[in-house]
Scaffold this motif. Structure first.
Motif, short mmCIF file in Angstrom:
data_model
loop_
_atom_site.label_atom_id
_atom_site.label_comp_id
_atom_site.label_asym_id
_atom_site.label_seq_id
_atom_site.Cartn_x
_atom_site.Cartn_y
_atom_site.Cartn_z
N ARG A 170 66.54 61.89 20.27
CA ARG A 170 66.64 61.52 21.65
C ARG A 170 65.75 62.34 22.57
O ARG A 170 65.43 61.92 23.68
CB ARG A 170 68.11 61.68 22.10
N ALA A 171 65.32 63.54 22.09
CA ALA A 171 64.57 64.44 22.98
C ALA A 171 63.24 63.84 23.42
O ALA A 171 62.68 64.26 24.43
CB ALA A 171 64.34 65.78 22.28
N ARG A 195 68.44 66.33 12.27
CA ARG A 195 68.57 67.29 11.17
C ARG A 195 69.98 67.18 10.60
O ARG A 195 70.95 67.45 11.30
CB ARG A 195 68.34 68.71 11.68
N ASP A 214 56.89 63.48 20.51
CA ASP A 214 58.11 64.28 20.32
C ASP A 214 57.88 65.64 20.99
O ASP A 214 56.84 66.24 20.78
CB ASP A 214 58.39 64.47 18.82
N MET A 242 59.07 68.64 20.47
CA MET A 242 59.07 69.87 19.67
C MET A 242 58.50 69.60 18.27
O MET A 242 59.02 68.75 17.53
CB MET A 242 60.49 70.42 19.52
N ALA A 272 58.50 71.68 15.17
CA ALA A 272 59.03 72.92 14.59
C ALA A 272 58.59 73.00 13.13
O ALA A 272 57.51 73.51 12.83
CB ALA A 272 60.54 72.97 14.78
N THR A 273 59.40 72.46 12.19
CA THR A 273 58.94 72.43 10.79
C THR A 273 57.96 71.30 10.55
O THR A 273 57.24 71.30 9.54
CB THR A 273 60.13 72.22 9.83
N GLY A 274 57.99 70.30 11.42
CA GLY A 274 57.13 69.11 11.23
C GLY A 274 57.80 68.01 10.43
O GLY A 274 57.26 66.91 10.30
N GLN A 275 59.01 68.28 9.91
CA GLN A 275 59.63 67.29 9.02
C GLN A 275 60.03 66.01 9.75
O GLN A 275 59.97 64.92 9.17
CB GLN A 275 60.84 67.91 8.34
N SER A 276 60.45 66.13 11.02
CA SER A 276 60.86 64.91 11.75
C SER A 276 59.65 64.00 11.95
O SER A 276 59.73 62.79 11.71
CB SER A 276 61.45 65.26 13.11
N ASP A 292 66.99 74.08 22.50
CA ASP A 292 67.16 72.71 21.97
C ASP A 292 66.77 71.69 23.04
O ASP A 292 67.47 71.52 24.04
CB ASP A 292 68.61 72.51 21.54
N GLY A 311 66.67 68.43 23.10
CA GLY A 311 67.59 67.30 23.32
C GLY A 311 68.79 67.72 24.15
O GLY A 311 69.20 67.02 25.08
N LYS A 369 75.64 68.12 22.05
CA LYS A 369 76.30 67.12 21.21
C LYS A 369 77.59 67.69 20.66
O LYS A 369 77.73 68.91 20.56
CB LYS A 369 75.40 66.74 20.01
O1 PRP Z 1 59.83 69.72 13.50
P1 PRP Z 1 61.29 69.60 13.12
O2 PRP Z 1 61.77 70.80 12.37
O3 PRP Z 1 61.57 68.33 12.43
O4 PRP Z 1 62.13 69.66 14.47
C1 PRP Z 1 61.78 68.98 15.59
C2 PRP Z 1 62.81 67.96 15.97
O5 PRP Z 1 63.92 68.61 16.57
C3 PRP Z 1 64.20 67.97 17.81
O6 PRP Z 1 65.08 66.92 17.66
P2 PRP Z 1 66.63 67.18 17.27
O7 PRP Z 1 66.78 67.12 15.79
O8 PRP Z 1 67.10 68.42 17.96
O9 PRP Z 1 67.35 65.89 17.84
P3 PRP Z 1 67.77 65.51 19.33
O10 PRP Z 1 66.55 64.93 19.95
O11 PRP Z 1 68.83 64.48 19.15
O12 PRP Z 1 68.29 66.74 20.01
C4 PRP Z 1 62.85 67.51 18.25
O13 PRP Z 1 62.90 66.52 19.24
C5 PRP Z 1 62.20 67.04 16.98
O14 PRP Z 1 62.47 65.69 16.71
#
Ligand code: PRP
Ligand code: URA
Ligand code: MG
Length: 217
Positions: A81-82, A106, A136, A138, A140-144, A207, A209, A216
């Motif tokens: 959602r972020a 996650r 997106d 953020m 972070a790890t890039g996995q999303s 965070d 989001g 949440k």
């Molecule tokens: O690079 P990554 O390690 O994958 O992390 C980044 C993800 O974390 C956040 O979402 P989040 O999972 O917090 O969900 P949200 O938007 O519902 O808060 C952000 O918007 C990315 O999608």
């Protein structure tokens, strides 16, 4: 991957980035959302310099002006959602773009630091032969981003791929370089130091989001 880091020169972008990080401003979620949106607008402007343009003639009341307009068909796709406020910033400038939304979160199966990315909801325009902008805040790890990108590639083949993030960690950039096609563009508003042991970006902002939409359950 071609990497563009936008905060290396002084500009109002750094002012907005400072506010989204600042704990003393974090109680104002409307300001947080609007600042992310404003960053999206600046990123859209910078990214627009890499797009393709056609020559056009505009009829004014007094004559004809030769100018250019964007030729590429854009699909903006953000990660829920972020991603919503950043998406709105891009859409404010690329107002005729098509859109897509994909959810990713996650999932911690063992209630420890290990997580997997769950991709569920998706509603996306046709991306074939268009310029895909995956958005997106953020990285972070890039996995999303990689999980969502792989899901999108099941639906078509874009002409160009642009990834746009507000804050990136070096670990996430390395992960994208390993898992995404080499001809992608990666647009980063600010590059940070590292991830912490929960894979949050340091110094980051926390965070994204939750800051935009509340905690949440
Ligand atoms: O690079 P990554 O390690 O994958 O992390 C980044 C993800 O974390 C956040 O979402 P989040 O999972 O917090 O969900 P949200 O938007 O519902 O808060 C952000 O918007 C990315 O999608
Ligand atoms: O630092 C981080 C990492 C992932 N998601 C966030 O919202 N912040
Ligand atoms: Mg979150």
């Amino acid at each position: 991957m071609q990497i563009h880091i936008l905060s290396e020169n002084n500009s109002v972008l750094n002012h907005f980035l400072g506010q989204i990080r600042n704990v003393n401003v974090h109680n104002d979620s409307m300001r947080f959302r609007r600042n992310i949106e404003r960053i999206g607008e600046i990123m859209a402007y910078e990214l627009s310099k890499e797009l393709h343009y056609s020559d056009v003639e505009i009829q004014t009341p007094l004559g004809i002006k030769k100018t250019t307009e964007i030729k590429d068909q854009l699909v903006l796709c953000s990660i829920l959602r972020a991603g919503i406020p950043l998406h709105m910033g891009f859409l404010n400038y690329f107002d005729s773009a098509e859109n897509g939304f994909v959810s990713a979160y996650r999932y911690h199966p063992n209630n420890d630091a290990y997580f997997e990315i769950k991709v569920e909801y998706q509603a996306i325009a046709d991306i074939n032969n268009k310029n895909l902008l995956l958005i997106d805040p953020m990285l972070a790890t890039g996995q999303s981003i990689v999980a969502v990108f792989n899901r999108l590639m099941e639906r078509g083949t874009p002409k160009e791929i642009h990834i746009a993030v507000t804050i990136a960690a070096p670990e996430g950039i390395a992960y994208l370089e390993k898992h995404l096609p080499h001809n992608c563009h990666l647009w980063i508003a600010a590059l940070d130091e590292k991830l912490d042991d929960k894979s949050y970006i340091v110094p980051g902002l926390g965070d994204a989001g939750d800051l935009a939409f509340g905690e949440k359950l």
